[in-house]
Structures are given as structure tokens and as C-alpha cells.
Design a protein around this motif. Structure first.
Motif, PDB file in Angstrom:
ATOM      1  N   GLU A   2       1.099  -1.168   0.224  1.00  0.00           N
ATOM      2  CA  GLU A   2      -0.053   0.561  -0.327  1.00  0.00           C
ATOM      3  C   GLU A   2       0.763   1.512   0.024  1.00  0.00           C
ATOM      4  N   THR A   4       0.287   5.548  -0.307  1.00  0.00           N
ATOM      5  CA  THR A   4      -0.317   7.096  -0.627  1.00  0.00           C
ATOM      6  C   THR A   4       0.479   8.202  -0.874  1.00  0.00           C
ATOM      7  N   LEU A  65      -4.791  13.303  -3.525  1.00  0.00           N
ATOM      8  CA  LEU A  65      -4.425  11.730  -2.361  1.00  0.00           C
ATOM      9  C   LEU A  65      -4.616  11.407  -2.469  1.00  0.00           C
ATOM     10  N   GLN A  67      -5.112   6.380  -2.378  1.00  0.00           N
ATOM     11  CA  GLN A  67      -4.769   5.361  -2.469  1.00  0.00           C
ATOM     12  C   GLN A  67      -4.501   4.138  -2.873  1.00  0.00           C
ATOM     13  N   LEU A  98      -8.704   9.210  -1.778  1.00  0.00           N
ATOM     14  CA  LEU A  98      -8.913  10.161  -0.465  1.00  0.00           C
ATOM     15  C   LEU A  98      -8.884  11.622  -0.359  1.00  0.00           C
TER      16      LEU A  98
END
Length: 120
Positions: A2, A4, A65, A67, A98
Motif C-alpha cells: 500500500e 499513499t 490524494l 491510496q 482520499l
């Protein structure tokens, strides 16, 4: 894996082999830390490819933004000056939007698929 980060430019869709498309975009991942009492920040730029659908592309705008879930690889290459270089590439399987884009006038609705996620 993951990661971000924020998109550094609007996503672009490319046609591959006639009937396949890929959505390409680059994100910036910031790391803030203190060294010797001084605040510092490192930024890593990661090229991303999303093969599952190009429908998400209009929502992937500069400053957004996101993820991402998927896997990362490094791609070595040689510059025009003959210098060895490398780039990080993230093979994206899932995208979660996000936060709103910082881009002026970016009032586009969020993509809805699997609870605001883009997946297969």
C-alpha cells in the motif's frame, strides 16, 4: 503493498495493442522527519499504471490524494547522456480516492465502485 501520495499531474489513458488501455499517472510520496534538530522532507516520485479500467482516469487529477494497492518494481534505463538511471513503477490493483484535488475548480464527483474503490 500500500502507498499513499498526491498526483503530480492529471492521469493519461493510452491504448495498447488496439483494444487494451492503461491509465498512467505519477504520485509524490512525502516523508517528513527530523535530523539533527532540523525538520526535513524527502519526496519520492512513483510512476503508476492501472490496467483494470480507464473509467477512473477523469477523477485522477493533479493534487488528488490517493491510496494505492498493488506491487512495486524498479526499471533501470540509460539517459540520453549515457548515465544509468532508474524509476519506480507501481502496478496498481486498487485505487481509493482520499481527498479533493488541490487543483482550482476540481469539483468532480468521487468515483464509486466497491465503496469508493476501483478494483477488478
Amino acid at each position: 503493498m500500500e502507498i499513499t501520495g498526491r498526483l503530480v499531474a492529471d492521469a493519461a489513458v493510452r491504448n495498447i495493442e488496439g483494444d487494451r488501455t492503461v491509465t498512467n499517472f505519477t504520485i509524490a510520496v512525502n516523508r517528513r522527519y527530523v535530523s539533527g534538530g532540523e525538520k526535513r522532507e524527502d519526496t519520492t516520485f512513483i510512476d503508476c499504471a492501472y490496467w483494470r479500467s480507464d473509467a477512473v482516469a477523469p477523477y485522477l487529477t493533479k493534487g488528488l490524494l490517493v491510496q494505492l494497492f498493488g506491487h512495486i518494481s524498479a526499471r533501470p534505463w540509460v539517459s540520453r547522456d549515457g548515465e544509468p538511471m532508474a524509476s519506480l513503477n507501481f502496478h496498481t490493483n486498487e485505487i481509493t480516492l482520499l481527498g479533493a484535488s488541490r487543483k482550482a475548480g476540481a469539483a468532480k464527483p468521487k468515483a464509486k465502485r466497491n465503496g469508493n474503490k476501483q478494483a477488478a
